[in-house]
Design a protein around this motif. Structure first.
Motif, mmCIF file in Angstrom:
data_model
loop_
_atom_site.group_PDB
_atom_site.id
_atom_site.type_symbol
_atom_site.label_atom_id
_atom_site.label_comp_id
_atom_site.label_asym_id
_atom_site.label_seq_id
_atom_site.Cartn_x
_atom_site.Cartn_y
_atom_site.Cartn_z
ATOM 1 N N PRO A 150 13.243 3.146 80.316
ATOM 2 C CA PRO A 150 12.774 2.564 82.109
ATOM 3 C C PRO A 150 12.053 3.609 82.505
ATOM 4 O O PRO A 150 11.628 3.125 83.186
ATOM 5 C CB PRO A 150 14.291 2.698 82.842
ATOM 6 C CG PRO A 150 15.097 2.798 81.709
ATOM 7 C CD PRO A 150 14.914 3.764 79.837
ATOM 8 N N ALA A 151 11.555 5.080 81.995
ATOM 9 C CA ALA A 151 10.007 5.444 82.063
ATOM 10 C C ALA A 151 8.800 5.680 81.643
ATOM 11 O O ALA A 151 8.031 5.335 82.557
ATOM 12 C CB ALA A 151 10.487 6.856 82.143
ATOM 13 N N ASN A 152 9.130 4.021 80.818
ATOM 14 C CA ASN A 152 8.196 3.943 80.579
ATOM 15 C C ASN A 152 7.462 2.471 81.160
ATOM 16 O O ASN A 152 6.722 2.183 80.381
ATOM 17 C CB ASN A 152 8.395 3.424 78.837
ATOM 18 C CG ASN A 152 8.117 4.858 77.737
ATOM 19 O OD1 ASN A 152 7.711 6.179 78.796
ATOM 20 N ND2 ASN A 152 8.631 4.656 77.032
ATOM 21 N N LEU A 153 8.365 1.420 81.682
ATOM 22 C CA LEU A 153 8.694 0.274 82.265
ATOM 23 C C LEU A 153 7.394 0.566 83.609
ATOM 24 O O LEU A 153 7.421 1.607 83.916
ATOM 25 C CB LEU A 153 9.375 0.281 83.140
ATOM 26 C CG LEU A 153 10.366 -0.477 81.873
ATOM 27 C CD1 LEU A 153 11.565 -0.950 82.333
ATOM 28 C CD2 LEU A 153 9.969 -1.509 81.158
ATOM 29 N N PRO A 154 6.119 0.050 83.058
ATOM 30 C CA PRO A 154 5.404 0.458 85.116
ATOM 31 C C PRO A 154 6.161 -0.509 86.288
ATOM 32 O O PRO A 154 7.129 -1.152 86.308
ATOM 33 C CB PRO A 154 4.241 -0.542 84.758
ATOM 34 C CG PRO A 154 4.980 -1.936 83.692
ATOM 35 C CD PRO A 154 5.994 -1.225 82.743
ATOM 36 N N VAL A 155 5.662 0.426 87.438
ATOM 37 C CA VAL A 155 6.666 0.403 88.442
ATOM 38 C C VAL A 155 5.683 -0.921 89.089
ATOM 39 O O VAL A 155 4.134 -0.879 89.236
ATOM 40 C CB VAL A 155 6.517 1.738 89.389
ATOM 41 C CG1 VAL A 155 6.285 0.991 90.814
ATOM 42 C CG2 VAL A 155 6.996 2.670 89.255
ATOM 43 N N GLN A 156 5.597 -2.142 88.866
ATOM 44 C CA GLN A 156 5.301 -2.884 90.059
ATOM 45 C C GLN A 156 5.333 -3.273 91.700
ATOM 46 O O GLN A 156 5.924 -3.352 92.146
ATOM 47 C CB GLN A 156 5.596 -4.429 89.446
ATOM 48 C CG GLN A 156 5.366 -4.584 87.991
ATOM 49 C CD GLN A 156 6.115 -5.597 87.570
ATOM 50 O OE1 GLN A 156 6.439 -6.486 87.681
ATOM 51 N NE2 GLN A 156 5.661 -5.865 86.071
#
Length: 151
Positions: free
Chosen positions: A140-146
């Motif tokens: 999850p930490a590697n997913l970009p914040v949108q």
């Protein structure tokens, strides 16, 4: 967003000279909204008051007390407290003839004047993609914040 809400309230109710913000001050995003609203208010000729609310009784007391003076409007920040008490907030704003801006469309179905905020459906759609990526092993930490792009 806080400044935009004050700006839009002034646009639909040009006669207001003061506005009360219903907010939950213990929430970081609420504080950011508040600072944004405070920055915009002087140039719009609006004096802001914050009402820190945690339950229906505090909401009712804040609106009733604020409405004793004329020339006021209401800005409702998004939070579980305001969403849960939307029917009371809308009814009190109507009863006291306070123009009000709300953060979500569901306040309008409760009888509110108008809303401006993120398109909740569009904002939630990517969630399934993120869940799928996490279940496939992505951290999850590697997913970009949108950030929302549609209001």
């Amino acid at each position: 967003m806080g400044g935009k809400w004050v700006e839009l309230l002034k646009e639909i109710a040009p006669g207001i000279v003061r506005a009360m913000v219903l907010m939950h001050a213990e929430t970081q995003v609420q504080v950011a909204f508040w600072h944004s609203a405070q920055s915009a208010a002087p140039s719009l000729g609006v004096e802001l008051t914050a009402a820190h609310v945690h339950d229906r009784d505090e909401v009712e007391h804040a609106i009733t007390t604020f409405a004793r003076q004329t020339g006021g409007g209401l800005v409702v920040f998004p939070h579980a407290v305001t969403a849960t008490n939307r029917h009371s907030i809308v009814e009190l704003a109507s009863r006291h003839r306070l123009p009000a801006i709300y953060p979500f469309r569901f306040f309008l179905t409760a009888g509110g004047l108008f809303s401006y905020g993120v398109d909740q459906l569009q904002h939630r759609r990517p969630a399934a993609t993120y869940v799928d990526r996490i279940l496939r092993g992505e951290k999850p930490a590697n997913l970009p914040v949108q950030a929302p792009s549609k209001f």
